[in-house]
Design an enzyme around this catalytic site. Sequence first.
Site, PDB file in Angstrom:
ATOM      1  N   SER A 119       0.839  -1.194   0.000  1.00 22.47           N
ATOM      2  CA  SER A 119       0.000   0.000   0.000  1.00 22.47           C
ATOM      3  C   SER A 119       0.881   1.255   0.000  1.00 22.47           C
ATOM      4  O   SER A 119       1.692   1.452  -0.897  1.00 22.47           O
ATOM      5  CB  SER A 119      -0.969  -0.042   1.188  1.00 22.47           C
ATOM      6  OG  SER A 119      -2.001   0.906   1.046  1.00 22.47           O
ATOM      7  N   ASP A 173      -9.811  -5.064  -4.241  1.00 23.14           N
ATOM      8  CA  ASP A 173      -9.222  -4.029  -3.376  1.00 23.14           C
ATOM      9  C   ASP A 173     -10.159  -2.826  -3.298  1.00 23.14           C
ATOM     10  O   ASP A 173     -10.459  -2.188  -4.304  1.00 23.14           O
ATOM     11  CB  ASP A 173      -7.854  -3.616  -3.928  1.00 23.14           C
ATOM     12  CG  ASP A 173      -7.035  -2.810  -2.922  1.00 23.14           C
ATOM     13  OD1 ASP A 173      -7.626  -2.032  -2.155  1.00 23.14           O
ATOM     14  OD2 ASP A 173      -5.802  -2.970  -2.911  1.00 23.14           O
ATOM     15  N   HIS A 204      -7.848  -5.542   0.106  1.00 23.06           N
ATOM     16  CA  HIS A 204      -6.601  -4.798   0.356  1.00 23.06           C
ATOM     17  C   HIS A 204      -5.829  -5.533   1.445  1.00 23.06           C
ATOM     18  O   HIS A 204      -5.885  -5.166   2.625  1.00 23.06           O
ATOM     19  CB  HIS A 204      -6.944  -3.366   0.771  1.00 23.06           C
ATOM     20  CG  HIS A 204      -5.773  -2.429   0.733  1.00 23.06           C
ATOM     21  ND1 HIS A 204      -5.096  -2.109  -0.423  1.00 23.06           N
ATOM     22  CD2 HIS A 204      -5.159  -1.726   1.728  1.00 23.06           C
ATOM     23  CE1 HIS A 204      -4.127  -1.250  -0.152  1.00 23.06           C
ATOM     24  NE2 HIS A 204      -4.144  -1.017   1.154  1.00 23.06           N
TER      25      HIS A 204
END
Length: 223
Positions: A119, A173, A204
């Site tokens: 991320s 996601d 995610h």
Amino acid sequence: MTQSSLEAIVVEPTSKAASCVIWLHGLGDSGAGFAPVVPVLGLPSDHSIRFIFPHAPEQAVTINGGYIMRSWYDIKSMDLHDRADITGVQASELQIKRLIEQQISAGIPANKIVLAGFSQGGVMSLFTGLRFEQSLAGIMALSCYLPGGEHLPEQLAQANKATPILQNHGEQDEVVPLFAGKMAYDALNHAGYNSVWKTYPMAHSVIPTQLSEIGQWLNKVLN
């Protein structure tokens, strides 16, 4: 943001470390979030990889109402082209480069170092790795994007033009849309970088199958 050394969790191999993975966490997490993945990677029991899981500095994050949390940079909006505060990205880049240089000084050459991230940490691994002036063993970018959207960073270093890049993304996601990761891959691919793109049926996050394949990739690029 101070320029002091980042605090980190370090997981040493059973034998003397001959290579290193620096793994950067996501927004609001810490190095402790990914430290437990090492045994799940399925690496040989006698591997010689040192894993470093640094903690991002604490700072206010605009999209979270100014709440102070661990963050590699401020996220200003959900607009992909204006999401990352580039000044903050560059400040964290300096700290991450310092971590890499500390490992080089400790006897692990750059071409035995993988810069990885998830991320926000993946954004930093791409940005820092592409601009780093020594050839790394690999760059891993999980569930992330480029801070410039479809544009590669400025001041790219030729040293990592051929470096293996692994890009993974979750097909469901809900935090970083799949298209954002694909946009980053397309930009790298178009510019001739050595990147591999793979999606997984996940949100995610990371999943065991993916971590096992990451372990295989690390074993390949570090040997």
